[in-house]
Design a protein around this motif. Structure first.
Motif, PDB file in Angstrom:
ATOM      1  N   LYS A 298      35.480  47.718  39.895  1.00 54.73           N
ATOM      2  CA  LYS A 298      34.702  48.958  39.268  1.00 54.73           C
ATOM      3  C   LYS A 298      34.962  49.057  37.858  1.00 54.73           C
ATOM      4  O   LYS A 298      33.928  49.066  36.976  1.00 54.73           O
ATOM      5  CB  LYS A 298      35.015  50.285  39.955  1.00 54.73           C
ATOM      6  N   ASP A 299      36.135  48.875  37.089  1.00 54.52           N
ATOM      7  CA  ASP A 299      36.441  49.132  36.029  1.00 54.52           C
ATOM      8  C   ASP A 299      35.644  47.911  35.162  1.00 54.52           C
ATOM      9  O   ASP A 299      35.204  48.089  34.000  1.00 54.52           O
ATOM     10  CB  ASP A 299      37.739  49.092  35.715  1.00 54.52           C
ATOM     11  N   ALA A 300      35.391  46.859  35.795  1.00 55.53           N
ATOM     12  CA  ALA A 300      35.253  45.533  35.116  1.00 55.53           C
ATOM     13  C   ALA A 300      33.624  45.747  35.326  1.00 55.53           C
ATOM     14  O   ALA A 300      32.771  45.406  34.165  1.00 55.53           O
ATOM     15  CB  ALA A 300      35.446  44.308  36.005  1.00 55.53           C
ATOM     16  N   ILE A 301      32.836  46.260  36.181  1.00 55.34           N
ATOM     17  CA  ILE A 301      31.627  46.496  36.324  1.00 55.34           C
ATOM     18  C   ILE A 301      31.141  47.493  34.915  1.00 55.34           C
ATOM     19  O   ILE A 301      30.006  47.269  34.386  1.00 55.34           O
ATOM     20  CB  ILE A 301      31.186  47.149  37.484  1.00 55.34           C
ATOM     21  N   ASN A 302      32.016  48.354  35.035  1.00 57.12           N
ATOM     22  CA  ASN A 302      31.592  49.601  34.180  1.00 57.12           C
ATOM     23  C   ASN A 302      31.622  49.101  32.729  1.00 57.12           C
ATOM     24  O   ASN A 302      31.072  49.595  31.730  1.00 57.12           O
ATOM     25  CB  ASN A 302      32.412  50.930  34.261  1.00 57.12           C
ATOM     26  N   SER A 303      32.718  48.019  32.368  1.00 57.37           N
ATOM     27  CA  SER A 303      32.983  47.688  30.971  1.00 57.37           C
ATOM     28  C   SER A 303      32.342  46.490  30.738  1.00 57.37           C
ATOM     29  O   SER A 303      32.406  46.032  29.528  1.00 57.37           O
ATOM     30  CB  SER A 303      34.464  47.695  30.701  1.00 57.37           C
ATOM     31  N   GLY A 304      31.785  45.812  31.700  1.00 60.65           N
ATOM     32  CA  GLY A 304      31.059  44.497  31.594  1.00 60.65           C
ATOM     33  C   GLY A 304      32.172  43.494  31.201  1.00 60.65           C
ATOM     34  O   GLY A 304      31.560  42.290  30.936  1.00 60.65           O
ATOM     35  N   LYS A 305      33.301  43.358  31.829  1.00 58.70           N
ATOM     36  CA  LYS A 305      34.143  42.445  31.756  1.00 58.70           C
ATOM     37  C   LYS A 305      34.141  41.546  32.881  1.00 58.70           C
ATOM     38  O   LYS A 305      33.751  41.952  33.996  1.00 58.70           O
ATOM     39  CB  LYS A 305      35.634  43.053  31.585  1.00 58.70           C
ATOM     40  N   GLU A 306      34.982  40.589  32.816  1.00 61.58           N
ATOM     41  CA  GLU A 306      35.124  39.613  34.098  1.00 61.58           C
ATOM     42  C   GLU A 306      35.969  40.287  35.221  1.00 61.58           C
ATOM     43  O   GLU A 306      36.637  41.033  34.920  1.00 61.58           O
ATOM     44  CB  GLU A 306      35.862  38.218  33.603  1.00 61.58           C
ATOM     45  N   TRP A 307      35.202  39.853  36.376  1.00 66.72           N
ATOM     46  CA  TRP A 307      35.809  40.741  37.582  1.00 66.72           C
ATOM     47  C   TRP A 307      37.294  40.063  37.753  1.00 66.72           C
ATOM     48  O   TRP A 307      37.609  39.059  37.446  1.00 66.72           O
ATOM     49  CB  TRP A 307      35.144  40.218  38.892  1.00 66.72           C
ATOM     50  N   PRO A 308      38.104  40.912  38.208  1.00 71.20           N
ATOM     51  CA  PRO A 308      39.535  40.445  38.372  1.00 71.20           C
ATOM     52  C   PRO A 308      39.626  39.569  39.817  1.00 71.20           C
ATOM     53  O   PRO A 308      38.732  39.533  40.673  1.00 71.20           O
ATOM     54  CB  PRO A 308      40.423  41.815  38.756  1.00 71.20           C
ATOM     55  N   CYS A 309      40.789  39.020  39.865  1.00 69.89           N
ATOM     56  CA  CYS A 309      41.086  37.973  40.947  1.00 69.89           C
ATOM     57  C   CYS A 309      41.947  38.871  41.827  1.00 69.89           C
ATOM     58  O   CYS A 309      42.753  39.519  41.385  1.00 69.89           O
ATOM     59  CB  CYS A 309      41.875  36.938  40.587  1.00 69.89           C
ATOM     60  N   TRP A 310      41.786  38.511  43.234  1.00 68.58           N
ATOM     61  CA  TRP A 310      42.740  39.168  44.214  1.00 68.58           C
ATOM     62  C   TRP A 310      44.028  39.021  43.831  1.00 68.58           C
ATOM     63  O   TRP A 310      44.875  40.075  44.008  1.00 68.58           O
ATOM     64  CB  TRP A 310      42.248  38.548  45.644  1.00 68.58           C
ATOM     65  N   GLY A 311      44.663  38.089  43.360  1.00 66.09           N
ATOM     66  CA  GLY A 311      45.908  37.363  43.264  1.00 66.09           C
ATOM     67  C   GLY A 311      46.437  38.418  42.163  1.00 66.09           C
ATOM     68  O   GLY A 311      47.637  38.457  41.779  1.00 66.09           O
ATOM     69  N   ASP A 312      45.568  39.128  41.169  1.00 67.02           N
ATOM     70  CA  ASP A 312      46.048  39.804  40.120  1.00 67.02           C
ATOM     71  C   ASP A 312      46.590  41.123  40.511  1.00 67.02           C
ATOM     72  O   ASP A 312      47.071  41.935  39.791  1.00 67.02           O
ATOM     73  CB  ASP A 312      44.901  40.054  39.105  1.00 67.02           C
TER      74      ASP A 312
END
Length: 146
Positions: free
Chosen positions: A127-141
């Motif tokens: 959600k944070d990535a969508i709102n900020s236009g950044k790359e989506w995180p990986c599950w392993g993160d």
């Protein structure tokens, strides 16, 4: 169960017991039919009369039910209780086995809770990535430890 005026013996209707234990009247009748509840007296109009002894047993039944003890094992337990001196080892064995089962279930639930918490963090990250236009995180993160 609501407090009534103190009499020689507290009595309760099926409606009061049903409400107190969140059980249907049919469940209470079933418990009586199979022998989980014994000595349920009747009024002259054939209405069931429950006592504090029934409340004590229903508290045990509710605990056993909530922790997954099968009805057949509840029946065994209450049968054993009728002659504790003869069945003390049976009682200890049954209750100890159930205790172990509950502990295993708690451990499984704790593991599952950690997984759910990881998912919550992961999807908040998305959600944070969508709102900020950044790359989506990986599950392993989002390891369980973080």
């Amino acid at each position: 169960v609501k407090q009534k005026e103190r009499t020689a013996m507290q009595t309760y209707s099926i409606k009061e017991i049903s409400k107190c234990f969140h059980l249907s009247a049919s469940a209470l009748r079933y418990y009586e039919e199979i022998g989980l509840l014994k000595n349920v007296q009747r009024t002259p109009n054939h209405q069931r009369i429950y006592t504090d002894e029934h409340i004590g047993r229903l508290n045990s039944i509710a605990c056993f039910k909530n922790t997954g003890l099968p009805i057949s094992k509840m029946l065994d337990f209450f049968h054993y209780e009728e002659n504790i001196t003869e069945h003390i080892d049976d009682i200890i064995s049954l209750v100890s086995e159930h205790e172990s089962h509950i502990q295993e279930e708690i451990l499984k639930m704790q593991t599952d809770l950690l997984h759910i918490q990881q998912k919550v963090r992961f999807y908040h990250g998305i959600k944070d990535a969508i709102n900020s236009g950044k790359e989506w995180p990986c599950w392993g993160d989002y390891s369980r430890e973080s």
